[in-house]
Design a protein around this motif. Structure first.
Motif, mmCIF file in Angstrom:
data_model
loop_
_atom_site.group_PDB
_atom_site.id
_atom_site.type_symbol
_atom_site.label_atom_id
_atom_site.label_comp_id
_atom_site.label_asym_id
_atom_site.label_seq_id
_atom_site.Cartn_x
_atom_site.Cartn_y
_atom_site.Cartn_z
ATOM 1 N N UNK A 42 -49.910 4.490 7.881
ATOM 2 C CA UNK A 42 -51.136 5.264 8.114
ATOM 3 C C UNK A 42 -50.969 6.359 9.163
ATOM 4 N N UNK B 63 -49.870 -0.411 5.854
ATOM 5 C CA UNK B 63 -51.167 -0.802 5.289
ATOM 6 C C UNK B 63 -51.000 -1.001 3.787
ATOM 7 N N UNK C 25 -57.167 5.483 4.397
ATOM 8 C CA UNK C 25 -57.091 5.315 5.845
ATOM 9 C C UNK C 25 -55.958 6.168 6.392
ATOM 10 N N UNK D 114 -54.299 7.893 10.400
ATOM 11 C CA UNK D 114 -54.393 8.235 11.821
ATOM 12 C C UNK D 114 -53.655 9.545 12.091
ATOM 13 N N UNK E 3 -62.443 -4.996 7.655
ATOM 14 C CA UNK E 3 -61.184 -4.632 7.012
ATOM 15 C C UNK E 3 -60.105 -4.443 8.069
ATOM 16 N N UNK E 4 -58.858 -4.632 7.634
ATOM 17 C CA UNK E 4 -57.753 -4.265 8.512
ATOM 18 C C UNK E 4 -57.756 -2.752 8.625
ATOM 19 N N UNK E 5 -57.463 -2.263 9.815
ATOM 20 C CA UNK E 5 -57.451 -0.813 10.003
ATOM 21 C C UNK E 5 -56.220 -0.477 10.833
ATOM 22 N N UNK E 6 -55.028 -0.876 10.363
ATOM 23 C CA UNK E 6 -53.857 -0.809 11.235
ATOM 24 C C UNK E 6 -53.359 0.614 11.438
ATOM 25 N N UNK E 7 -52.757 0.833 12.580
ATOM 26 C CA UNK E 7 -51.985 2.053 12.838
ATOM 27 C C UNK E 7 -50.568 1.691 12.464
#
Lengths: 416, 118
Positions: B74, B54, A302, A304, B47-51
């Motif tokens: 992330x 993680x 993942x 960003x 799912x967790x998709x944190x900014x």
């Protein structure tokens, strides 16, 4: 809106092209709109355009935290195709393809849609079986497609190594002649200009910081430029959808990954179609300017960060060079990454939510660009009527609890 | 390119030796047959998709082939820590500077923390 034409070009030449009208206004946010679209990428702008043009909702704002098309709209590899396996997905992407075919006329903006065809290569027997199944399904759905053998592929792309001794032997391909490429930033600008002409307010550098929700109904958004009210809000924010959903207390089954692309220095025309290989995670076309546009796989973790990892570049380029030995000395000019919101079944989410009046259009993962007009059109229809459009309905978020997934991992692959 | 410290090998190795395997600390429901569709769908797909911070599961695929956990940011991609299976993170959303007393917690409680919660 000042219409663009050959005559206009000549007329403006007389004044040294100094008097062209601005393509869209930079308005001050109103206190209240009928519909707010969060996210000023291609899908969001297309939604606003069709809302105003076809569904008579003119009091619309598009809220964008950065600038128009600064996200994935201008970071993809511009491929447009509709050869998806399942009926639900095929209907959605083919709807989009039909809109692409008239888009430049409709928007009065040259999006440079070039139907140069797309090849999806098969490197193994199983690839070829899957290709046959997919092409047959496409034809039953009225989508053009052919299965080519290695000779057929070689005839279309003479520079590709289709010999038996190639590291990734080409056994054949699926071929969609109506597919092609379009100029991605022109798509964002064209939709923005046309939406603005219909009275849509495009608010750039305006960031949504929260939602106003009372009694399970959306009442507007908080932004860094003050509160804006609306009873209908559509979120079209790709990689940041999960962050927005969290503000509304909703969870989405999305994971954000970096997906990267790169372009080479310009070279003479050598490749007049689009070649994609899901098997080796590489896809390539040549732009009108002459540079090779190359796309890679997503990074597995993942992220960003809007940048990709070097191992992925190396992996993709070694595959490209194996397939096209002629490109081994071409130098790469630029490389970048976009944040794609991948969904477990490789299909998007076009859905209502638990909050009345709050809709999400997200989860396009690695393949959203091709769907820009179709996604905007069906999402606009759904926002205007308060009921999901029949093409959008199968992509409800409920499918992750009912189990009615639309598994497009085969057709979506990595490539776009 | 990440340099990842494998807690089993005890060495910094290059990213290409590893594979990311998604979010860490996801507890399989004790009795799957008793789950509602909602609970089972959440377990499978959401799912967790944190900014931000993680916790992820990785495997040292061409090394010792063991699974372990990484706490990573992330946006900056900074790797804050790596720890073995069964251990708990000291960097969490509440303790971005580290020093969470998570290690002393019961595993069931750890799974309830924001940032760790499945």
């Amino acid at each position: 809106m000042q219409r663009y034409s050959g005559f206009g070009l000549v007329k403006h030449a007389l004044s040294h092209h100094e008097n062209w009208q601005r393509q869209w206004r930079n308005p001050v946010p109103k206190k209240q709109y009928d519909v707010i679209i969060v996210g000023g990428g291609g899908h969001g702008l297309a939604t606003a355009y069709y809302l105003a043009k076809e569904f008579g909702v003119k009091n619309v704002a598009v809220i964008e935290k950065g600038w128009l098309g600064g996200g994935n709209t201008a970071r993809n590899t511009t491929i447009v195709r509709s050869n998806y396996l399942w009926d639900e997905a095929a209907a959605l992407y083919e709807h989009s393809m039909k809109l692409w075919e008239g888009l430049s006329q409709d928007l009065n903006y040259n999006v440079m849609f070039s139907q140069r065809g797309v090849l999806n290569l098969g490197h193994t027997l199983q690839d070829m079986r899957d290709i046959q199944r997919r092409v047959n399904a496409n034809r039953l759905n009225g989508i053009d497609g052919e299965v080519l053998d290695a000779k057929g592929v070689q005839a279309l792309v003479p520079i590709m190594d289709c010999s038996k001794n190639a590291r990734y032997p080409v056994l054949g391909a699926s071929w969609q002649p109506r597919a092609g490429v379009a100029r991605h930033d022109a798509v964002a600008w064209g939709f923005a200009r046309a939406a603005d002409a219909h009275g849509v307010d495009i608010l750039q550098q305006t960031e949504v910081t929260g939602f106003k929700i009372r009694d399970g109904q959306i009442h507007g958004v908080h932004t860094n430029r003050g509160d804006i009210e609306a009873k209908t809000v559509g979120c079209v924010t790709a990689g940041n959808s999960g962050v927005l959903a969290k503000m509304a207390g909703i969870k989405l089954p999305l994971e954000s990954h970096p997906l990267q692309a790169l372009v080479s220095e310009p070279i003479k025309p050598v490749l007049d179609t689009v070649v994609m290989s899901n098997h080796v995670h590489g896809y390539i076309s040549q732009s009108d300017k002459g540079d090779l546009v190359i796309g890679a796989g997503i990074d597995g973790y993942n992220g960003y960060g809007q940048r990709g990892s070097y191992p992925t570049i190396e992996h993709t380029l070694q595959a490209i060079v194996e397939m096209f030995p002629i490109f081994s000395r071409v130098r790469m000019n630029r490389q970048w990454g976009g944040i794609v919101d991948t969904c477990p079944d490789a299909c998007p989410i076009l859905s209502k939510t638990r909050v009345k009046g709050l809709y999400f259009n997200c989860g396009w993962g690695t393949g959203g660009f091709k769907a820009t007009p179709g996604s905007g059109h069906v999402f606009a229809a759904s926002l205007a009527k308060g009921e999901m459009h029949s093409i959008a309905a199968p992509f409800s978020i409920d499918r992750f609890h009912t189990g009615a997934l639309v598994d497009e991992h085969g057709a979506a692959g990595v490539a776009h | 390119m990440f340099n990842i410290h494998c807690p089993y090998c005890g060495e910094l190795r290059e990213e290409e030796e590893f594979h990311p395997k998604g979010q860490a600390h996801i507890a399989r429901p004790a009795d799957p047959a008793a789950c509602t569709d909602e609970e089972w769908g959440d377990y499978l797909f959401f799912r967790d998709n944190p900014r931000g911070i993680h916790h992820e599961l990785w495997v040292h695929a061409v090394g010792c082939r063991k699974f372990f956990n990484i706490t990573r940011h992330t946006v900056s991609y900074e790797i804050l820590e790596t720890y073995k299976m069964g251990e708990q993170p000291s960097f969490t959303a509440e303790y971005p500077q580290g020093g969470s007393d998570a290690a002393a917690m019961h595993p069931a409680q750890v799974a309830q923390q924001a940032g760790v919660h499945a």
